[in-house]
Design an enzyme around this catalytic site. Sequence first.
Site, PDB file in Angstrom:
ATOM      1  N   LYS A   1      51.611  48.940  47.465  1.00 53.18           N
ATOM      2  CA  LYS A   1      50.582  49.626  46.691  1.00 53.18           C
ATOM      3  C   LYS A   1      50.192  50.969  47.305  1.00 53.18           C
ATOM      4  O   LYS A   1      49.704  51.848  46.607  1.00 53.18           O
ATOM      5  CB  LYS A   1      49.389  48.714  46.476  1.00 53.18           C
ATOM      6  CG  LYS A   1      49.783  47.552  45.563  1.00 53.18           C
ATOM      7  CD  LYS A   1      48.648  46.698  45.113  1.00 53.18           C
ATOM      8  CE  LYS A   1      49.109  45.647  44.122  1.00 53.18           C
ATOM      9  NZ  LYS A   1      49.943  44.594  44.765  1.00 53.18           N
TER      10      LYS A   1
HETATM   11  C1  LIG Z   1      50.596  43.656  44.042  1.00 52.32           C
HETATM   12  C2  LIG Z   1      51.714  42.966  44.690  1.00 52.32           C
HETATM   13  C3  LIG Z   1      52.739  42.368  43.944  1.00 52.32           C
HETATM   14  C4  LIG Z   1      52.713  42.345  42.442  1.00 52.32           C
HETATM   15  O1  LIG Z   1      52.852  43.625  41.882  1.00 52.32           O
HETATM   16  P1  LIG Z   1      52.478  43.862  40.345  1.00 52.32           P
HETATM   17  O2  LIG Z   1      52.571  45.331  40.176  1.00 52.32           O
HETATM   18  O3  LIG Z   1      51.074  43.352  40.169  1.00 52.32           O
HETATM   19  O4  LIG Z   1      53.457  43.097  39.540  1.00 52.32           O
HETATM   20  C5  LIG Z   1      53.793  41.791  44.627  1.00 52.32           C
HETATM   21  N1  LIG Z   1      53.827  41.751  45.977  1.00 52.32           N
HETATM   22  C6  LIG Z   1      52.854  42.294  46.726  1.00 52.32           C
HETATM   23  C7  LIG Z   1      52.937  42.190  48.198  1.00 52.32           C
HETATM   24  C8  LIG Z   1      51.765  42.933  46.114  1.00 52.32           C
HETATM   25  O5  LIG Z   1      50.817  43.470  46.866  1.00 52.32           O
END
Ligand SMILES: *Cc1c(COP(=O)(O)O)cnc(C)c1O
Length: 471
Positions: free
Chosen positions: A113
């Site tokens: 993120k």
């Molecule tokens: C947020 C997240 C996901 C999922 O991503 P999306 O965009 O919500 O599908 C998967 N793995 C990790 C480690 C995350 O932080």
Amino acid sequence: MNYLSTRGHPDRKRFCEILLEGLAPDGGLYLPETYPQVDAATLAKWRELPYAELAFEILSLYIDDIPAADLKAICAKTYTAEVFGTDEIVPLRELEDGVYIEALSNGPTLAFKDMAMQLLGNLFEYELARRGAELNILGATSGDTGSAAEYAMRGKKGVRVFMTSPDGRMSPFQQAQMFSLQDENIHNIAITGVFDDCQDIVKAVSNDLGFKRKYRIGTVNSINWARLLAQVVYYFAGYFQATASNDKPVSFTVPSGNFGNVCAGHVARMMGLPIQTLVVATNENDVLDEFFRTGIYRVRGAADTHETSSPSMDISKASNFERFVFDLVGRDAAKLRKLFVEDLGLEGRFDLSADPAFKQAAERFGFKSSRSTHADRLATIRDTEKRFATLVDPHTADGLKAAREFLAPGVPMVVLETALPIKFAATIVEALGHEPDRPAKFEGIEALPKRVVKLPADAEAVKAYIAQNCD
Ligand SMILES: *Cc1c(COP(=O)(O)O)cnc(C)c1O
């Protein structure tokens, strides 16, 4: 470039208008009116570019209300080796013949993120300064979004962050990452409830238009278009690293929760990036896997939402999924509204199994899916350490397991690494019997003083807290 709402609102907006917004006024999600097309010559040119310049090229196609020189400077300031650990920013490594891991988690909070949020922090600061405005970011996190947002916004002028999270449901490391921030403009709010309660609070507050206006409430959760756009870039970067020329297809496997990450892959594919298959990997919370297998999208209740060992994928509904379904139904907003407003609103599910559109998900849009359990996750983590001397986190393990079900000869399979193992140490210990390595800068983080308030799962309580802390 103009942006529309998936639910058919007649207004069209430009990038900087939706940058600071969440949902469209009709409850829909924003999408560009068209997907810019990238031809072979452009791909060939982009192949040579460093990440920040690639980001600038892609973002420029979607952002025409920030002067090019400014946008370029924002990209250059965001995607540095200093922040992301390497010059490649998202280095690709081969795990075994034809299977690659693209590292998206070397940013400040060790999860993918950061890739989008660090850009968002700089875009927000730029746009708020330009307007002479302030913004209060209200968010919901089950882990990584919150810390990524806080690390992106800490100390930024004109921005406060109010981040709700389900009390006691994050890993100790994640809690420590967030709650140890002492910045004045960062507010941690632990909600007595599950992640969806937090999401519902954010929605309820955002739907109170009077409050939203008065307190200049914005959002950074995964429905924000700018975040999704930032994520498109690493599909191109992964593609270029996995191939030597632009006539080769590549497939991606994406550990998925709210469908933001893989939706960015869908956008890259719609732009013409030669992606063969997009594998959606879910955990026991398999709303998405069920849809791609059956055509039925069925939102789960709180009691049916499992707390798993890949907690950042623990969702009961996938908040970005509406974007893909909009394309799937041929951008027919009336049909989309029927599915998401009527069917989901009344019955908590919609059924496209008999609709010709459903077949298109695989045939035209390249989607496949799979599901993992806790046992799969442990087995994959063990196997990966044993055979390749590599540690993967539980989410990436879900991805690896799914990827192996869809390998095709001659088509590199790129698994997106969405977090580093240290964030989920308890599961690593359960799988391997030893702790993962901890980067030096995170030594002792759990012992630091914590800055957090606890509130009930009640939008009014959260509103009162925001009002109190805004003057
Ligand atoms: C947020 C997240 C996901 C999922 O991503 P999306 O965009 O919500 O599908 C998967 N793995 C990790 C480690 C995350 O932080």
